[in-house]
Scaffold this motif. Structure first.
Motif, PDB file in Angstrom:
ATOM      1  N   LEU A   1       0.838  -1.197   0.000  1.00  0.00           N
ATOM      2  CA  LEU A   1       0.000   0.000   0.000  1.00  0.00           C
ATOM      3  C   LEU A   1       0.873   1.248   0.000  1.00  0.00           C
ATOM      4  O   LEU A   1       2.017   1.213   0.458  1.00  0.00           O
ATOM      5  CB  LEU A   1      -0.898   0.018   1.240  1.00  0.00           C
ATOM      6  CG  LEU A   1      -1.767  -1.217   1.468  1.00  0.00           C
ATOM      7  CD1 LEU A   1      -2.493  -1.109   2.799  1.00  0.00           C
ATOM      8  CD2 LEU A   1      -2.744  -1.402   0.321  1.00  0.00           C
ATOM      9  N   GLY A   2       0.313   2.346  -0.462  1.00  0.00           N
ATOM     10  CA  GLY A   2       1.007   3.621  -0.388  1.00  0.00           C
ATOM     11  C   GLY A   2       1.005   4.152   1.033  1.00  0.00           C
ATOM     12  O   GLY A   2       0.024   4.003   1.757  1.00  0.00           O
ATOM     13  N   VAL A   3       2.109   4.761   1.434  1.00  0.00           N
ATOM     14  CA  VAL A   3       2.249   5.321   2.780  1.00  0.00           C
ATOM     15  C   VAL A   3       2.819   6.724   2.659  1.00  0.00           C
ATOM     16  O   VAL A   3       3.726   6.972   1.858  1.00  0.00           O
ATOM     17  CB  VAL A   3       3.202   4.463   3.646  1.00  0.00           C
ATOM     18  CG1 VAL A   3       3.462   5.115   4.995  1.00  0.00           C
ATOM     19  CG2 VAL A   3       2.647   3.057   3.827  1.00  0.00           C
ATOM     20  N   GLU A   4       2.268   7.634   3.460  1.00  0.00           N
ATOM     21  CA  GLU A   4       2.811   8.987   3.529  1.00  0.00           C
ATOM     22  C   GLU A   4       2.940   9.369   4.997  1.00  0.00           C
ATOM     23  O   GLU A   4       1.958   9.337   5.740  1.00  0.00           O
ATOM     24  CB  GLU A   4       1.895   9.977   2.812  1.00  0.00           C
ATOM     25  CG  GLU A   4       2.453  11.373   2.763  1.00  0.00           C
ATOM     26  CD  GLU A   4       1.549  12.354   2.023  1.00  0.00           C
ATOM     27  OE1 GLU A   4       1.853  13.557   2.103  1.00  0.00           O
ATOM     28  OE2 GLU A   4       0.559  11.937   1.409  1.00  0.00           O
TER      29      GLU A   4
ATOM     30  N   GLU B   1       5.959   3.089   0.879  1.00  0.00           N
ATOM     31  CA  GLU B   1       5.099   1.926   0.710  1.00  0.00           C
ATOM     32  C   GLU B   1       5.181   1.079   1.971  1.00  0.00           C
ATOM     33  O   GLU B   1       6.129   1.188   2.746  1.00  0.00           O
ATOM     34  CB  GLU B   1       5.551   1.063  -0.472  1.00  0.00           C
ATOM     35  CG  GLU B   1       5.395   1.704  -1.815  1.00  0.00           C
ATOM     36  CD  GLU B   1       5.814   0.765  -2.933  1.00  0.00           C
ATOM     37  OE1 GLU B   1       5.206   0.890  -4.012  1.00  0.00           O
ATOM     38  OE2 GLU B   1       6.715  -0.070  -2.739  1.00  0.00           O
ATOM     39  N   GLY B   2       4.176   0.249   2.148  1.00  0.00           N
ATOM     40  CA  GLY B   2       4.197  -0.626   3.303  1.00  0.00           C
ATOM     41  C   GLY B   2       3.111  -1.667   3.236  1.00  0.00           C
ATOM     42  O   GLY B   2       2.316  -1.705   2.285  1.00  0.00           O
ATOM     43  N   VAL B   3       3.088  -2.527   4.231  1.00  0.00           N
ATOM     44  CA  VAL B   3       2.057  -3.545   4.370  1.00  0.00           C
ATOM     45  C   VAL B   3       1.366  -3.330   5.711  1.00  0.00           C
ATOM     46  O   VAL B   3       2.009  -3.015   6.708  1.00  0.00           O
ATOM     47  CB  VAL B   3       2.628  -4.970   4.245  1.00  0.00           C
ATOM     48  CG1 VAL B   3       2.992  -5.285   2.815  1.00  0.00           C
ATOM     49  CG2 VAL B   3       3.830  -5.158   5.140  1.00  0.00           C
ATOM     50  N   LEU B   4       0.056  -3.488   5.696  1.00  0.00           N
ATOM     51  CA  LEU B   4      -0.772  -3.234   6.873  1.00  0.00           C
ATOM     52  C   LEU B   4      -1.512  -4.509   7.232  1.00  0.00           C
ATOM     53  O   LEU B   4      -2.161  -5.115   6.377  1.00  0.00           O
ATOM     54  CB  LEU B   4      -1.760  -2.104   6.582  1.00  0.00           C
ATOM     55  CG  LEU B   4      -2.726  -1.696   7.689  1.00  0.00           C
ATOM     56  CD1 LEU B   4      -1.979  -1.176   8.922  1.00  0.00           C
ATOM     57  CD2 LEU B   4      -3.703  -0.639   7.171  1.00  0.00           C
ATOM     58  N   MET B   5      -1.411  -4.903   8.496  1.00  0.00           N
ATOM     59  CA  MET B   5      -2.089  -6.104   8.988  1.00  0.00           C
ATOM     60  C   MET B   5      -2.993  -5.742  10.157  1.00  0.00           C
ATOM     61  O   MET B   5      -2.596  -4.982  11.043  1.00  0.00           O
ATOM     62  CB  MET B   5      -1.069  -7.134   9.487  1.00  0.00           C
ATOM     63  CG  MET B   5      -0.219  -7.775   8.430  1.00  0.00           C
ATOM     64  SD  MET B   5      -1.095  -8.941   7.389  1.00  0.00           S
ATOM     65  CE  MET B   5      -1.410 -10.284   8.508  1.00  0.00           C
ATOM     66  N   TYR B   6      -4.197  -6.292  10.131  1.00  0.00           N
ATOM     67  CA  TYR B   6      -5.102  -6.218  11.279  1.00  0.00           C
ATOM     68  C   TYR B   6      -4.919  -7.500  12.076  1.00  0.00           C
ATOM     69  O   TYR B   6      -4.855  -8.585  11.499  1.00  0.00           O
ATOM     70  CB  TYR B   6      -6.550  -6.118  10.841  1.00  0.00           C
ATOM     71  CG  TYR B   6      -6.964  -4.835  10.156  1.00  0.00           C
ATOM     72  CD1 TYR B   6      -6.108  -3.751  10.008  1.00  0.00           C
ATOM     73  CD2 TYR B   6      -8.252  -4.713   9.659  1.00  0.00           C
ATOM     74  CE1 TYR B   6      -6.518  -2.587   9.382  1.00  0.00           C
ATOM     75  CE2 TYR B   6      -8.676  -3.547   9.038  1.00  0.00           C
ATOM     76  CZ  TYR B   6      -7.801  -2.493   8.898  1.00  0.00           C
ATOM     77  OH  TYR B   6      -8.222  -1.352   8.275  1.00  0.00           O
ATOM     78  N   VAL B   7      -4.866  -7.370  13.395  1.00  0.00           N
ATOM     79  CA  VAL B   7      -4.715  -8.529  14.260  1.00  0.00           C
ATOM     80  C   VAL B   7      -6.058  -8.806  14.937  1.00  0.00           C
ATOM     81  O   VAL B   7      -6.615  -7.933  15.609  1.00  0.00           O
ATOM     82  CB  VAL B   7      -3.620  -8.295  15.324  1.00  0.00           C
ATOM     83  CG1 VAL B   7      -3.498  -9.508  16.242  1.00  0.00           C
ATOM     84  CG2 VAL B   7      -2.287  -7.980  14.666  1.00  0.00           C
TER      85      VAL B   7
END
Length: 144
Positions: free
Chosen positions: A12-15, A63-69
């Motif tokens: 995903l895009g990150v700013e 950019e990055g990766v996002l996880m919901y726990v």
């Protein structure tokens, strides 16, 4: 479709902004995790029943990766369309989400996050929220 499956994340895009961290989902929507994150260098334990989101950026911090726990509210298809991943852990279960980032589901509906930004090769943020507020944290290398 079930709302209780593990879902792999997409990039995903990150700013990074003065007012917080913006994440742009695959479907073009954005969200702002507000505030300057508090730093943590070892482990972070969330309060019971809090939503826990973990974002790991790439070295460029764009950019990055996002996880919901343990998110039980969002359906699989919505996560897949947005690019957000999810991991479901049972009590006392532990999983390495990414190199250098481990989550452990503790008793009492608490989540423990441990991260080493050097191993993760990017910045590691944890966002903890519920209906009454949100907190932001960033893991930093231990200075000792």
């Amino acid at each position: 479709m079930s709302a209780r499956n593990d879902v792999a994340p997409s990039t995903l895009g990150v700013e990074l902004r003065e007012e917080g961290v913006v994440v742009e989902y695959l479907d073009g929507r954005t969200t702002l995790y507000r505030g300057v994150p508090r730093t943590v260098s070892d482990t972070l334990t969330t309060g019971p029943g809090k939503e826990t989101h973990i974002l790991v950026t790439d070295p460029t911090e764009t950019e990055g990766v996002l996880m919901y726990v343990n998110d039980l509210k969002t359906h699989d298809d919505i996560l897949e369309q947005s690019g957000v991943g999810r991991v479901i852990l049972n009590a006392d279960e532990e999983e390495e989400l990414f190199p250098g980032v481990t989550v452990h589901r503790m008793g009492g509906m608490r989540t423990e996050v441990a991260a080493d930004p050097d191993v993760a090769r990017g910045r590691v943020f944890v966002f903890v929220e519920d209906d009454w507020g949100e907190q932001s944290y960033e893991f930093v290398a231990d200075a000792s």
